[in-house]
Design a protein around this motif. Sequence first.
Motif, PDB file in Angstrom:
ATOM      1  N   LYS B 311      -3.586   3.071   9.579  1.00 38.22           N
ATOM      2  CA  LYS B 311      -5.026   3.411   9.250  1.00 38.22           C
ATOM      3  C   LYS B 311      -4.758   4.134   8.046  1.00 38.22           C
ATOM      4  O   LYS B 311      -5.899   4.526   7.527  1.00 38.22           O
ATOM      5  CB  LYS B 311      -5.813   3.941  10.226  1.00 38.22           C
ATOM      6  CG  LYS B 311      -5.992   3.299  11.511  1.00 38.22           C
ATOM      7  CD  LYS B 311      -7.290   3.783  12.468  1.00 38.22           C
ATOM      8  CE  LYS B 311      -7.371   2.862  13.587  1.00 38.22           C
ATOM      9  NZ  LYS B 311      -7.991   3.694  14.563  1.00 38.22           N
ATOM     10  N   ILE B 312      -3.657   4.684   7.788  1.00 35.99           N
ATOM     11  CA  ILE B 312      -3.596   5.710   6.620  1.00 35.99           C
ATOM     12  C   ILE B 312      -2.876   5.029   5.317  1.00 35.99           C
ATOM     13  O   ILE B 312      -1.730   4.756   5.349  1.00 35.99           O
ATOM     14  CB  ILE B 312      -2.804   7.040   6.984  1.00 35.99           C
ATOM     15  CG1 ILE B 312      -3.647   7.528   8.312  1.00 35.99           C
ATOM     16  CG2 ILE B 312      -2.773   8.024   6.082  1.00 35.99           C
ATOM     17  CD1 ILE B 312      -2.769   8.602   8.942  1.00 35.99           C
ATOM     18  N   ARG B 313      -3.475   5.032   4.124  1.00 41.03           N
ATOM     19  CA  ARG B 313      -2.793   4.453   3.096  1.00 41.03           C
ATOM     20  C   ARG B 313      -2.447   5.558   2.076  1.00 41.03           C
ATOM     21  O   ARG B 313      -3.405   5.826   1.521  1.00 41.03           O
ATOM     22  CB  ARG B 313      -3.696   3.277   2.241  1.00 41.03           C
ATOM     23  CG  ARG B 313      -3.900   2.012   3.235  1.00 41.03           C
ATOM     24  CD  ARG B 313      -4.774   1.152   2.548  1.00 41.03           C
ATOM     25  NE  ARG B 313      -5.327   0.106   3.542  1.00 41.03           N
ATOM     26  CZ  ARG B 313      -6.295  -0.615   3.244  1.00 41.03           C
ATOM     27  NH1 ARG B 313      -6.759  -0.758   1.981  1.00 41.03           N
ATOM     28  NH2 ARG B 313      -6.808  -1.374   3.928  1.00 41.03           N
ATOM     29  N   THR B 314      -1.262   5.928   1.928  1.00 39.10           N
ATOM     30  CA  THR B 314      -0.828   7.199   1.115  1.00 39.10           C
ATOM     31  C   THR B 314      -0.567   6.271  -0.331  1.00 39.10           C
ATOM     32  O   THR B 314      -0.472   5.062  -0.372  1.00 39.10           O
ATOM     33  CB  THR B 314       0.498   7.606   1.471  1.00 39.10           C
ATOM     34  OG1 THR B 314       1.535   6.792   1.643  1.00 39.10           O
ATOM     35  CG2 THR B 314       0.057   8.556   2.965  1.00 39.10           C
ATOM     36  N   GLY B 315      -0.551   7.099  -1.077  1.00 39.96           N
ATOM     37  CA  GLY B 315      -0.252   6.511  -2.750  1.00 39.96           C
ATOM     38  C   GLY B 315      -1.340   5.778  -3.347  1.00 39.96           C
ATOM     39  O   GLY B 315      -1.285   4.938  -4.091  1.00 39.96           O
ATOM     40  N   CYS B 316      -2.523   6.000  -2.805  1.00 39.56           N
ATOM     41  CA  CYS B 316      -3.736   5.217  -3.116  1.00 39.56           C
ATOM     42  C   CYS B 316      -4.710   6.345  -3.802  1.00 39.56           C
ATOM     43  O   CYS B 316      -5.430   7.069  -2.964  1.00 39.56           O
ATOM     44  CB  CYS B 316      -4.248   4.660  -1.892  1.00 39.56           C
ATOM     45  SG  CYS B 316      -3.320   3.191  -1.194  1.00 39.56           S
ATOM     46  N   ALA B 317      -4.876   6.356  -4.920  1.00 40.74           N
ATOM     47  CA  ALA B 317      -5.668   7.413  -5.684  1.00 40.74           C
ATOM     48  C   ALA B 317      -7.037   6.569  -6.005  1.00 40.74           C
ATOM     49  O   ALA B 317      -7.102   5.573  -6.590  1.00 40.74           O
ATOM     50  CB  ALA B 317      -4.990   7.680  -6.960  1.00 40.74           C
ATOM     51  N   VAL B 318      -7.941   7.260  -5.368  1.00 35.21           N
ATOM     52  CA  VAL B 318      -9.447   6.660  -5.564  1.00 35.21           C
ATOM     53  C   VAL B 318      -9.878   6.836  -7.015  1.00 35.21           C
ATOM     54  O   VAL B 318      -9.632   7.949  -7.559  1.00 35.21           O
ATOM     55  CB  VAL B 318     -10.473   7.469  -4.618  1.00 35.21           C
ATOM     56  CG1 VAL B 318     -11.978   7.100  -4.691  1.00 35.21           C
ATOM     57  CG2 VAL B 318     -10.192   7.172  -3.132  1.00 35.21           C
ATOM     58  N   SER B 319     -10.469   5.632  -7.487  1.00 37.81           N
ATOM     59  CA  SER B 319     -11.026   5.528  -8.947  1.00 37.81           C
ATOM     60  C   SER B 319     -12.417   5.141  -8.842  1.00 37.81           C
ATOM     61  O   SER B 319     -12.647   5.566 -10.171  1.00 37.81           O
ATOM     62  CB  SER B 319      -9.913   4.548  -9.645  1.00 37.81           C
ATOM     63  OG  SER B 319     -10.249   3.298  -9.119  1.00 37.81           O
ATOM     64  N   LYS B 320     -12.891   4.945  -8.138  1.00 42.06           N
ATOM     65  CA  LYS B 320     -14.435   4.739  -8.234  1.00 42.06           C
ATOM     66  C   LYS B 320     -15.177   4.420  -6.934  1.00 42.06           C
ATOM     67  O   LYS B 320     -14.554   3.994  -6.199  1.00 42.06           O
ATOM     68  CB  LYS B 320     -14.727   3.271  -8.897  1.00 42.06           C
ATOM     69  CG  LYS B 320     -16.185   3.141  -9.436  1.00 42.06           C
ATOM     70  CD  LYS B 320     -16.331   1.913 -10.485  1.00 42.06           C
ATOM     71  CE  LYS B 320     -17.548   1.672 -10.887  1.00 42.06           C
ATOM     72  NZ  LYS B 320     -17.799   0.286 -11.599  1.00 42.06           N
ATOM     73  N   ASP B 335       0.331   1.752  -6.608  1.00 40.39           N
ATOM     74  CA  ASP B 335       1.739   0.833  -7.319  1.00 40.39           C
ATOM     75  C   ASP B 335       1.081   0.326  -8.842  1.00 40.39           C
ATOM     76  O   ASP B 335       1.419  -0.994  -9.074  1.00 40.39           O
ATOM     77  CB  ASP B 335       2.209  -0.307  -6.420  1.00 40.39           C
ATOM     78  CG  ASP B 335       2.565   0.338  -5.242  1.00 40.39           C
ATOM     79  OD1 ASP B 335       2.852   1.510  -5.291  1.00 40.39           O
ATOM     80  OD2 ASP B 335       2.409  -0.270  -4.076  1.00 40.39           O
ATOM     81  N   GLY B 336       0.284   0.867  -9.407  1.00 41.93           N
ATOM     82  CA  GLY B 336      -0.521   0.454 -10.765  1.00 41.93           C
ATOM     83  C   GLY B 336      -1.354  -0.528 -10.620  1.00 41.93           C
ATOM     84  O   GLY B 336      -2.030  -1.079 -11.841  1.00 41.93           O
ATOM     85  N   ARG B 337      -2.080  -1.076  -9.687  1.00 43.56           N
ATOM     86  CA  ARG B 337      -2.981  -2.004  -9.560  1.00 43.56           C
ATOM     87  C   ARG B 337      -4.358  -1.342  -8.918  1.00 43.56           C
ATOM     88  O   ARG B 337      -4.079  -0.464  -7.930  1.00 43.56           O
ATOM     89  CB  ARG B 337      -2.432  -3.189  -8.717  1.00 43.56           C
ATOM     90  CG  ARG B 337      -1.479  -3.865  -8.906  1.00 43.56           C
ATOM     91  CD  ARG B 337      -1.210  -5.188  -8.073  1.00 43.56           C
ATOM     92  NE  ARG B 337       0.097  -5.958  -8.407  1.00 43.56           N
ATOM     93  CZ  ARG B 337       0.262  -7.354  -7.992  1.00 43.56           C
ATOM     94  NH1 ARG B 337      -0.665  -7.607  -6.866  1.00 43.56           N
ATOM     95  NH2 ARG B 337       1.244  -7.958  -8.385  1.00 43.56           N
ATOM     96  N   THR B 338      -5.174  -2.125  -9.317  1.00 41.10           N
ATOM     97  CA  THR B 338      -6.689  -1.423  -8.857  1.00 41.10           C
ATOM     98  C   THR B 338      -7.018  -2.311  -7.678  1.00 41.10           C
ATOM     99  O   THR B 338      -6.986  -3.538  -7.803  1.00 41.10           O
ATOM    100  CB  THR B 338      -7.585  -1.611  -9.785  1.00 41.10           C
ATOM    101  OG1 THR B 338      -7.099  -0.845 -10.978  1.00 41.10           O
ATOM    102  CG2 THR B 338      -8.978  -0.862  -9.323  1.00 41.10           C
TER     103      THR B 338
END
Lengths: 538, 538
Positions: B311-320, B335-338
């Motif tokens: 349930k935990i997604r690391t490396g995921c920066a919220v952008s909106k 990983d560079g994708r939205t």
Amino acid sequence: MAITDETSGTGVSRRGFLSRVGATGGAGAMFATMGALGLAPSAEAATRAPFQPPRASDFRLRGRGAAKVAVLGAGVAGLATAYELGKAGYDVTILEAQDRVGGRNRTLRGGDRLAEMDGATQRIGFGKGTYMNAGPARIAQWMTTMDYCRELGVPLEVFTNSNADAYLFNESAGMKAPVRWRTAKADMYGYISELLAKATDQGALDQRLTAVDKERLLSFLSGFGAIGSKADGFAYKGTDGRRGYSVNPGAADTEGTVLGSVPSLGDVFASGVGRYFSFEFGYSQAMLMFQPVGGMDAIPRALAEAVGQRKIRTGCAVSKITNLAGGVQIEYEQDGRTRTLAADYCVATLPPHVLAKIPHNLGANVQAALGTPVPVSTGKIGLEYRGRWWEDEERIYGGITNTDLDLSTIWYPSSGHHSERGLVVGYYNFGAAADTYARMAHADRLRRALDQGAKIHGDRYRKGLAASASIAWIRQPHIQGGWISWPSRGAEYALLNRPQGNVYFSGDWLSYEIAWQHGSFESARKVVTELHQRVLKS
Amino acid sequence: MAITDETSGTGVSRRGFLSRVGATGGAGAMFATMGALGLAPSAEAATRAPFQPPRASDFRLRGRGAAKVAVLGAGVAGLATAYELGKAGYDVTILEAQDRVGGRNRTLRGGDRLAEMDGATQRIGFGKGTYMNAGPARIAQWMTTMDYCRELGVPLEVFTNSNADAYLFNESAGMKAPVRWRTAKADMYGYISELLAKATDQGALDQRLTAVDKERLLSFLSGFGAIGSKADGFAYKGTDGRRGYSVNPGAADTEGTVLGSVPSLGDVFASGVGRYFSFEFGYSQAMLMFQPVGGMDAIPRALAEAVGQRKIRTGCAVSKITNLAGGVQIEYEQDGRTRTLAADYCVATLPPHVLAKIPHNLGANVQAALGTPVPVSTGKIGLEYRGRWWEDEERIYGGITNTDLDLSTIWYPSSGHHSERGLVVGYYNFGAAADTYARMAHADRLRRALDQGAKIHGDRYRKGLAASASIAWIRQPHIQGGWISWPSRGAEYALLNRPQGNVYFSGDWLSYEIAWQHGSFESARKVVTELHQRVLKS
């Protein structure tokens, strides 16, 4: 033995120099110079020669052999004596009356039998992992006991000697419920700060205080007592969170509700809670303090292992001590038979009032000296509960509650937090209070301890009890007391601190830290040093 | 949310009743009645409804299903939110920008990489078993954090927040060497006791004190300050052992030498050591305090395990963040994708100043509110030594030294006593001092920390260093601050404590215990409770 050396290399005493600086320097000069001269604690302590254990090489270099030594008693002093002498290859034999080592350093666990002098015996029913340190239970970080824990590899953890969330309760002052240490401190420090600020501001202390002193003092009191400003009459209102909260600060609009209501100055003084505060300032009691992980008896067990079990004869009660021209002869009872141990020297570490009952040829002065110290009564009860209600329901994770009840103190466990069971010391008391419990059978001690403790913790104190055990040290065979008290450290104390022929005495009772293992270790080191010097010169 | 309930069942406010008792009762009446009415802390706290975690049965009984929730941030607030919602079967996904959980709850160990925002990276070289809690490091026993440790099975040990043998040092006051806490307390308490006793005895406080009050106060001061009798002018002489000893009490004639020389009243006040004392009275700082065995990150690790890694997604920066009529839509970079995550609700637990940089459709008021709190700078350096000189040579077994240097505090380890290595926190500072170190490269931070610390511990402070690591929280990516400060808890604070459409905010920054995990847990519980109530009613 020189106590200290106040003379510096220049021939000027440091204390004298400091006095002159204090007389002529400005504010802070004494403080500053004190540091510059290296009088910080560690530097001062370094002026004293550290203990030097006997070494095998001491003999090899001199072409001499080690002596044979009989050590009487396998308590901390006896074990430490044997351990240190053993480092140089002394031929040591320890005679111990009980079937175990440690003396008063005893940790009670499930399955143990605890016999008292009238024959009453408790079979300890504690669960696995539960224990009570029946004797010594805390170590101050400055004590020599710490050094032995390091040397012997005895793991340590914090002993929780103080807890802001434990209670204070003085029934005789009319208190109907306990207060937390933190609340009592907040109120007491608040009111004394208010009073001193008022007096200072009004000029009542102008003879003692300069204008700068006054300013600094008022600034200190403002923070120390959390009191109001001059415009507020420096009043203590108890609105600061240091009293504690009835509703804790939390999320969003939960600012927290400071515990109320605040008692008046007169009520706080009348409660007498302030009498307990200075305990925390004691050189031997101030936190941080420590305990061996798993029980205090880790220390005697480690010492005994280092000494070697073959050198320790348990179940051997000394019955006669004879000093001879060239040695000593010790008679002892083992399995109903009288046996004899011959040695070059003897180190007697039994309590003086126990030694006084053993025939010897050391003379009337020695006998009178042995009869001088007065045994002190002390006792403890261990209450093992099936749940840790003090943690779960009262948020007390260790520490000590102080009372004027005859239970004196209640101790909460210093480790194992949140585990299933836990052991509370239901009383640790002295003197008349300890005698009261000592006269009772265990079941009566338990009943009284629960009745008294329920005044602090309410009905939950009676529930969920899994097992209990109590010790009355004056009723412990071969020990007969918690420790001793010297009416004064006079000629008798000095006499027993000197060898009597080939017999030495050692124990906490021959130190300035009676009732502490530190005293036993220090006394053992002193005797070992003197005996070794004598052997090397002989 | 009601903060407290001061009204008893009889319709008479308890506080009002107590005021009347206080006005008419004798000495001790207030204290006694307070207890009789059950206003002891635990009873008062019980007036508040405890947190009730969502249960799966809440839905089964109502025939409803749990909602889908996006949690932004896997710090303590985010993990706790997911953990509590998970108990009722909510479909929770956590998005975490970093490659690990915990947020500011981070424990640095050998092998870790610590990157700063400008790209500088430390490869942590600590030995096996050595760690530094870079973020939160202590837990007060009243805090909700303790309950999570119990529930999650995180073993605890004492955190040594105070030690009588640690030091105080104010360079700016002219001190040339540190003093032990115990010595500073003895002198300060001694002199204020002397002053207050004099003023009391001279009648300066007769308007405030009855004759009985005066007697009780003088009795208290005698013990509290270890001062002389009236005949001695109540003088503090510093002859009591609580100052410490330069030669410890030992065996035979070694009575012990009390640490000298005693500074004058004016010098003690001028030293400013008293300013540190009230730290120990703080509701959140008073001993006893606790830490998880082996590192504070045991808490987020246990939470993450309970939540479930899937349930935990690391490396995921919220952008909106987009609030929709019937839910939320979260865009994030991985990983560079939205990518996009759709959910019924969102709980945003990122720091407000970080959230403020993320585009959203929650309106200008929310944006202004997110920009209101001010990030606070703080930093630490961990110094791993090959030997525990602070224990072996200075007899400091844990605790904290306080100074007016820019290192602010030095922390000694709370466990592992007598083991081979140990980690000292060489600075833990705030504000301008933290900014000073934050601007430096690690090597310069280390050099400065050693130079400053050597003023306390001398040259040994520079020797035997095995490894070091430093953190400047304002330079930590995705965090950018130690914690935040609200200029005032006004409309902005209230706004963010309410859901904005389907978006909730949570974190210690929305509580009254900012910078404590307690605040995060309490805020998470509040949001979980509100969200669950809403779902049940929807």
